[in-house]
Design a protein around this motif. Structure first.
Motif, PDB file in Angstrom:
ATOM      1  N   CYS A 124       0.983  -1.342   0.034  1.00 24.39           N
ATOM      2  CA  CYS A 124      -0.107   0.075   0.092  1.00 24.39           C
ATOM      3  C   CYS A 124       0.965   1.239  -0.142  1.00 24.39           C
ATOM      4  N   PHE A 125       0.323   2.310  -0.739  1.00 24.53           N
ATOM      5  CA  PHE A 125       1.203   3.620  -0.570  1.00 24.53           C
ATOM      6  C   PHE A 125       0.290   4.730  -0.712  1.00 24.53           C
ATOM      7  N   SER A 126       0.863   5.814  -0.280  1.00 24.83           N
ATOM      8  CA  SER A 126      -0.065   7.297  -0.219  1.00 24.83           C
ATOM      9  C   SER A 126       0.720   8.193  -0.543  1.00 24.83           C
ATOM     10  N   VAL A 127       0.264   9.185  -0.980  1.00 19.67           N
ATOM     11  CA  VAL A 127       1.121  10.529  -1.531  1.00 19.67           C
ATOM     12  C   VAL A 127       0.347  11.536  -0.752  1.00 19.67           C
ATOM     13  N   PHE A 128       1.189  12.242   0.173  1.00 21.99           N
ATOM     14  CA  PHE A 128       0.437  13.540   0.668  1.00 21.99           C
ATOM     15  C   PHE A 128       1.194  14.706   0.407  1.00 21.99           C
ATOM     16  N   ARG A 129       0.376  15.826   0.740  1.00 28.06           N
ATOM     17  CA  ARG A 129       0.942  17.227   0.688  1.00 28.06           C
ATOM     18  C   ARG A 129       1.302  17.722   2.234  1.00 28.06           C
ATOM     19  N   LEU A 147      10.984  11.182  -1.131  1.00 26.10           N
ATOM     20  CA  LEU A 147      10.745  12.650  -1.607  1.00 26.10           C
ATOM     21  C   LEU A 147      10.505  12.461  -3.352  1.00 26.10           C
ATOM     22  N   ILE A 148       9.678  13.273  -3.416  1.00 28.41           N
ATOM     23  CA  ILE A 148       9.119  13.383  -4.902  1.00 28.41           C
ATOM     24  C   ILE A 148       9.207  14.779  -5.341  1.00 28.41           C
ATOM     25  N   PRO A 149       9.497  15.230  -6.487  1.00 33.89           N
ATOM     26  CA  PRO A 149       9.767  16.360  -6.916  1.00 33.89           C
ATOM     27  C   PRO A 149       8.360  17.357  -6.971  1.00 33.89           C
ATOM     28  N   GLU A 150       8.528  18.540  -6.730  1.00 33.36           N
ATOM     29  CA  GLU A 150       7.276  19.424  -6.955  1.00 33.36           C
ATOM     30  C   GLU A 150       6.868  19.622  -8.391  1.00 33.36           C
ATOM     31  N   ALA A 179      -5.719  18.133 -11.452  1.00 28.63           N
ATOM     32  CA  ALA A 179      -4.931  17.614 -12.568  1.00 28.63           C
ATOM     33  C   ALA A 179      -3.512  17.251 -12.160  1.00 28.63           C
ATOM     34  N   ASN A 180      -3.345  16.001 -11.268  1.00 23.71           N
ATOM     35  CA  ASN A 180      -2.436  15.669 -10.684  1.00 23.71           C
ATOM     36  C   ASN A 180      -1.679  14.354 -11.318  1.00 23.71           C
ATOM     37  N   THR A 181      -1.858  14.098 -12.565  1.00 18.91           N
ATOM     38  CA  THR A 181      -1.528  12.750 -13.296  1.00 18.91           C
ATOM     39  C   THR A 181       0.011  12.769 -13.172  1.00 18.91           C
ATOM     40  N   MET A 182       0.677  13.747 -13.686  1.00 19.44           N
ATOM     41  CA  MET A 182       2.189  13.944 -13.579  1.00 19.44           C
ATOM     42  C   MET A 182       2.846  13.635 -12.351  1.00 19.44           C
ATOM     43  N   THR A 183       2.320  13.966 -11.258  1.00 21.17           N
ATOM     44  CA  THR A 183       2.858  13.559  -9.750  1.00 21.17           C
ATOM     45  C   THR A 183       2.729  12.015  -9.705  1.00 21.17           C
ATOM     46  N   PHE A 184       1.695  11.443 -10.095  1.00 22.62           N
ATOM     47  CA  PHE A 184       1.492   9.988  -9.686  1.00 22.62           C
ATOM     48  C   PHE A 184       2.299   9.150 -10.809  1.00 22.62           C
ATOM     49  N   MET A 185       2.461   9.836 -12.215  1.00 16.72           N
ATOM     50  CA  MET A 185       3.387   9.065 -12.871  1.00 16.72           C
ATOM     51  C   MET A 185       4.913   8.888 -12.295  1.00 16.72           C
ATOM     52  N   ASP A 237      -6.565   9.266 -11.235  1.00 17.91           N
ATOM     53  CA  ASP A 237      -7.547   8.127 -10.959  1.00 17.91           C
ATOM     54  C   ASP A 237      -8.155   7.924 -12.325  1.00 17.91           C
ATOM     55  N   TYR A 238      -8.690   8.710 -13.071  1.00 16.54           N
ATOM     56  CA  TYR A 238      -9.261   8.729 -14.299  1.00 16.54           C
ATOM     57  C   TYR A 238      -8.341   8.215 -15.320  1.00 16.54           C
ATOM     58  N   PHE A 239      -7.012   8.744 -15.302  1.00 15.28           N
ATOM     59  CA  PHE A 239      -6.050   8.515 -16.448  1.00 15.28           C
ATOM     60  C   PHE A 239      -5.810   6.876 -16.143  1.00 15.28           C
ATOM     61  N   LEU A 240      -5.454   6.597 -14.805  1.00 11.68           N
ATOM     62  CA  LEU A 240      -4.872   5.115 -14.558  1.00 11.68           C
ATOM     63  C   LEU A 240      -6.055   4.291 -15.207  1.00 11.68           C
ATOM     64  N   SER A 241      -7.518   4.610 -14.792  1.00 13.02           N
ATOM     65  CA  SER A 241      -8.698   3.738 -15.351  1.00 13.02           C
ATOM     66  C   SER A 241      -8.555   3.554 -16.815  1.00 13.02           C
ATOM     67  N   LYS A 242      -8.465   4.807 -17.462  1.00  5.75           N
ATOM     68  CA  LYS A 242      -8.234   4.639 -18.897  1.00  5.75           C
ATOM     69  C   LYS A 242      -7.236   4.043 -19.509  1.00  5.75           C
ATOM     70  N   CYS A 243      -6.208   4.067 -19.044  1.00  2.00           N
ATOM     71  CA  CYS A 243      -4.942   3.498 -19.232  1.00  2.00           C
ATOM     72  C   CYS A 243      -4.917   2.040 -19.227  1.00  2.00           C
ATOM     73  N   LEU A 244      -5.502   1.636 -17.941  1.00  2.00           N
ATOM     74  CA  LEU A 244      -5.627   0.360 -17.708  1.00  2.00           C
ATOM     75  C   LEU A 244      -6.347  -0.532 -18.777  1.00  2.00           C
TER      76      LEU A 244
END
Length: 227
Positions: free
Chosen positions: A24-29, A73-76, A88-94, A188-195
């Motif tokens: 499991c993983f999370s991304v937080f601000r 650590l992930i880049p801003e 619109a956070n798709t790039m962050t999750f990529m 989430d929308y991107f990942l759904s469509k991608c899969l």
């Protein structure tokens, strides 16, 4: 630490993995979400009740726990507003998925679960939803908010569940998925469509989450695995 190693810290015995096993993983601000994650660490709750977990943030933070949990650590990345009013956070999750690919922990587990920091997930219940699907190539669509819409059912981002084969398929085909018009989409929308585009089977389970974002919050639902 990897053995052999020297430490003066008494570590608790490692729990045996559950079945099916969950990474499991999370991304937080930075901000209010930090305290939510720390609370989960203190209580061994949420993603910290999964078999293994990672936490990603744009800040390096010690979250406590024994052994101590630290953020990765992930880049801003600048985020706008998606077509449905979410980030619109798709790039962050990529970026996060790229780190997960290199980390390889997901390969040890039956399912990978992304949970929002403010989501309450119950891994023991989640295993009951997933046990019949070990070894399959699936992702879970957990919301059918607008039946008949071409955008539904879909995987709402509070909790996203992919089998190991689905993670392998995504990581192997992410470049292909970048041909989608993803820049105005939530992750989430991107990942759904991608899969769906790369042939991963959609497993519809609309009882897995009752978080209020889809069809309503019901905390008394004993079958729901996320709120």
């Amino acid at each position: 630490c990897r053995r052999p190693c020297a430490t003066e810290t008494d570590l608790p015995p490692r729990r045996p993995w559950g079945s099916p096993s969950l990474f499991c993983f999370s991304v937080f601000r930075p901000g209010g979400e930090l305290e939510l994650v720390r609370m989960q660490v203190d209580r061994t709750a949420g993603i910290f009740a999964c078999d293994e977990q990672r936490v990603f943030s744009q800040r390096e933070v010690d979250l406590g726990g024994v052994p101590e949990v630290k953020t990765i650590l992930i880049p801003e990345v600048a985020t706008g507003v998606s077509q449905d009013g979410t980030a619109a956070n798709t790039m962050t999750f990529m970026t996060v998925w790229s780190i997960i690919k290199d980390d390889k922990t997901y390969k040890h587990h039956d399912f990978t679960v992304k949970a929002d920091p403010d989501a309450v997930i119950l891994p023991q219940r989640l295993r009951k939803h997933l046990s019949a699907h070990v070894g399959t190539n699936v992702f879970v669509r957990n919301c059918n908010k607008v039946p008949g819409s071409p955008n539904f059912p879909m995987m709402f981002g509070a909790v996203e569940v992919l089998s190991r084969a689905a993670v392998v398929a995504y990581l192997s085909n992410e470049v292909k998925c970048r041909t989608l018009p993803w820049k105005s989409w939530g992750e989430d929308y991107f990942l759904s469509k991608c899969l769906q585009m790369i042939g991963v089977t959609a497993l519809d389970d609309f009882g897995i989450a009752k978080d209020g974002a889809c069809t309503g919050l019901w905390c008394a639902d004993a079958w729901a695995a996320a709120f």
